[in-house]
Scaffold this motif. Structure first.
Motif, PDB file in Angstrom:
ATOM      1  N   ALA A   1       0.711  -1.168   0.002  1.00 27.58           N
ATOM      2  CA  ALA A   1      -0.096   0.049  -0.060  1.00 27.58           C
ATOM      3  C   ALA A   1       0.677   1.448   0.047  1.00 27.58           C
ATOM      4  O   ALA A   1       0.688   2.182  -0.865  1.00 27.58           O
ATOM      5  CB  ALA A   1      -1.062  -0.037   1.340  1.00 27.58           C
ATOM      6  N   ALA A   2       1.944   1.349   0.830  1.00 22.09           N
ATOM      7  CA  ALA A   2       2.902   2.335   0.851  1.00 22.09           C
ATOM      8  C   ALA A   2       3.641   2.976  -0.416  1.00 22.09           C
ATOM      9  O   ALA A   2       3.590   3.797  -0.825  1.00 22.09           O
ATOM     10  CB  ALA A   2       3.661   2.148   2.066  1.00 22.09           C
ATOM     11  N   ASP A   3       4.052   1.635  -0.967  1.00 19.98           N
ATOM     12  CA  ASP A   3       4.746   1.730  -2.406  1.00 19.98           C
ATOM     13  C   ASP A   3       3.658   2.210  -3.545  1.00 19.98           C
ATOM     14  O   ASP A   3       3.907   3.152  -4.307  1.00 19.98           O
ATOM     15  CB  ASP A   3       5.235   0.376  -2.903  1.00 19.98           C
ATOM     16  N   ALA A   4       2.466   1.880  -3.414  1.00 19.17           N
ATOM     17  CA  ALA A   4       1.405   2.397  -4.449  1.00 19.17           C
ATOM     18  C   ALA A   4       1.172   3.872  -4.022  1.00 19.17           C
ATOM     19  O   ALA A   4       0.840   4.508  -4.891  1.00 19.17           O
ATOM     20  CB  ALA A   4       0.125   1.615  -4.300  1.00 19.17           C
ATOM     21  N   ILE A   5       1.107   4.279  -2.657  1.00 19.27           N
ATOM     22  CA  ILE A   5       0.683   5.582  -2.532  1.00 19.27           C
ATOM     23  C   ILE A   5       1.826   6.332  -2.832  1.00 19.27           C
ATOM     24  O   ILE A   5       1.482   7.754  -3.417  1.00 19.27           O
ATOM     25  CB  ILE A   5       0.486   5.841  -0.746  1.00 19.27           C
ATOM     26  N   SER A   6       3.102   6.018  -2.721  1.00 17.76           N
ATOM     27  CA  SER A   6       4.330   6.931  -3.192  1.00 17.76           C
ATOM     28  C   SER A   6       4.280   7.130  -4.460  1.00 17.76           C
ATOM     29  O   SER A   6       4.523   8.170  -4.949  1.00 17.76           O
ATOM     30  CB  SER A   6       5.521   6.493  -2.467  1.00 17.76           C
TER      31      SER A   6
END
Length: 514
Positions: free
Chosen positions: A416-421
């Protein structure tokens, strides 16, 4: 003479007489004293005997009084104990009477209960007989057996329960989904708002300012030997045009471009610009870049608050400072993913330290994609295993692009964090990434030919400069390599316009005067 002797004899006789007279007097006095002492002793003995007799009588009287007192106290205590024993006997007797009464009442209740149990057993037997008769009648009327009726009833109940359960599950699923969506949106929005990582779009050119216009000629050198040496050692194209007091460095690899910029600035500051000095300066610039890479990796771990990462892995992390992914700096992207992962983990109540560590290392494989075969996920997993990272971190690296299904909450958080960034507006540029991949592919093809020492894509990919090993490739072989390389590029790479293939073969001899 006779008078003297007579005087001496007289003195002696007088002295002896005086001694005997004194002795007699002292003897009589001593005898008188002894008699007085004997009388005194006798008197003291009589008085002592009288006092002893008196003390004996007093002691006997005191002892008799003490014995009498103790006897009275003992008799009093015995009376009190007898009274206590009498009271206890009365209580015990009363309790025994009460127990006897309760026992009699209990026996009467047991008799009554046995009577009622027998009556109930008789009624139950009558009910069972009536039930059997009714079941026989019901079976005749309905045409089905008891077991069949039970199965039918259970089937209907089960069908009704399944329907209600399905409805309830649908309602709960919808409710949980709405709550989860709201919670996820809240967590993600909080993580994005709290994260303030900077992102700068990487370009493919750098500009070096010159102190004067005359410096351009010194950088070019006689017959262009200085600029050729710089371009050969760094793999970056130096564009010297009409721009006043400036030189443009063009190259898709940021590490090469930064090395060339530092080396050129040192040469300009020093003023001595010739091939041997250029080699020394490029080596120093390369060492500076390595130090910068190490500092960048250490700074990233400090910013995220993660410690205990292997020193080699920290250097690998620092190399991401000079890598981009669709225009997004990979090191800054990794730091941002680590921070967002930690924030989401805190909101969910899981270990934020492991989540930040996995987020920081999720793209570590991109530090090796130029040197080794395999995707950055595979390379990252191998690096994490090599440097003894935990299974949870390794799994998060392996699953962050969906190559395997996430099995831990940490892996889901990193995804999720990779997609957000990556999805943040303005974070990435597709065109730049495709452009860099195309140039990397061209260089890879050029280096795949036997005898090639170095290969650099310059002029925005419109030219590929290839340095061959003079001991392995002759002049005729250069033409063959150029033709085969052109055919290979045409077959494997899609590009606009045309690409110039420039093969360079140079023999050098170096010696030192001592």
């Amino acid at each position: 003479m006779l008078y003297v002797i007579g005087g001496v004899i007289g003195l002696v006789v007088g002295a002896v007489s005086f001694y005997f007279v004194g002795y007699t007097v002292r003897k009589k006095k001593a005898e008188a004293d002894i008699g007085s002492a004997e009388q005194e002793v006798k008197r003291l003995r009589e008085e002592g005997a009288k006092q002893a007799e008196t003390l004996k009588k007093e002691a006997l009287i005191s002892a008799k009084e003490e014995i009498l007192r103790q006897r009275n106290e003992a008799e009093k205590e015995m009376k009190e104990r007898r009274a206590d024993i009498s009271r206890m006997e009365r209580r015990i007797t009363q309790k025994e009477e009460n127990l006897d009464k309760k026992s009699e009442a209990l026996e009467r209740k047991n008799e009554l209960l046995d009577k009622k149990i027998k009556e109930n057993d008789a009624l139950t037997e009558q009910i069972e007989q009536l039930k059997e008769k009714e079941l026989v009648v019901l079976e005749k009327l309905s045409g089905i057996s008891v077991d069949e009726a039970k199965d039918e009833l259970l089937s209907r109940v089960e069908s009704a329960i399944k329907h209600e359960l399905a409805q309830r599950m649908t309602e709960l699923e919808q409710q949980f989904k709405e709550e989860a969506d709201a919670k996820a949106k809240n967590i993600i929005s909080l993580a994005i708002q709290r994260c303030a990582a900077d992102h700068v779009a990487e370009t493919t050119v750098s500009v070096v300012n010159l102190p004067s216009e005359d410096m351009k000629g010194r950088i070019i050198g006689r017959e262009g030997r200085n600029i050729q040496m710089l371009e050969k050692l760094t793999g970056v194209e130096l564009i010297i045009d009409d721009t006043p007091e400036a030189i443009t460095l063009s190259g898709f690899d940021p590490v090469r471009r930064e090395t060339a910029r530092i080396a050129l600035e040192k040469l300009i500051s020093d003023g001595r610009i010739h091939p041997s000095r250029i080699e020394e300066t490029v080596e120093k610039a390369t060492r500076e870049i390595e130090a910068t890479i190490k500092q960048a990796g250490e700074r990233a771990t400090f910013d995220v608050g993660i410690h205990g990462i292997n020193a080699d892995l920290v250097r690998m992390l620092g190399r991401l400072k000079y890598r981009t992914s669709y225009g997004q700096n990979v090191l800054k992207h990794s730091v941002e993913v680590a921070l967002i992962s930690g924030m989401i983990a805190d909101e969910l109540g899981v270990d934020s330290t492991v989540a930040k560590r996995a987020g920081l290392l999720h793209d570590i494989g991109k530090a090796q994609t130029h040197e080794m075969e395999g995707s950055h996920v595979e390379l990252g997993v191998n690096l994490a295993k090599k440097y003894k990272e935990s299974r949870e971190v390794i799994h998060a690296i392996e699953a962050h692009h969906g190559d395997v299904d996430p099995q831990t909450i940490t892996a889901v958080i990193v995804q999720a964090a990779d997609a957000i960034s990556a999805a943040r507006p303005g974070a990435r540029r597709e065109d730049l990434e495709n452009y860099i991949k195309r140039l990397e592919k061209i260089e890879e093809i050029a280096k795949s030919f036997s005898g090639v020492d170095k290969a650099y894509a310059v002029q925005a990919g419109r030219e590929i400069r290839v340095m061959v090993k003079p001991e392995e490739v002759n002049d005729d072989g250069m033409k063959i390599i150029a033709r085969e390389m052109a055919a290979k590029i045409q077959e494997d790479v899609k590009y606009p316009g045309q690409i110039k293939i420039n093969i360079i073969r140079e023999s050098r001899a170096i010696d030192y005067a001592k």
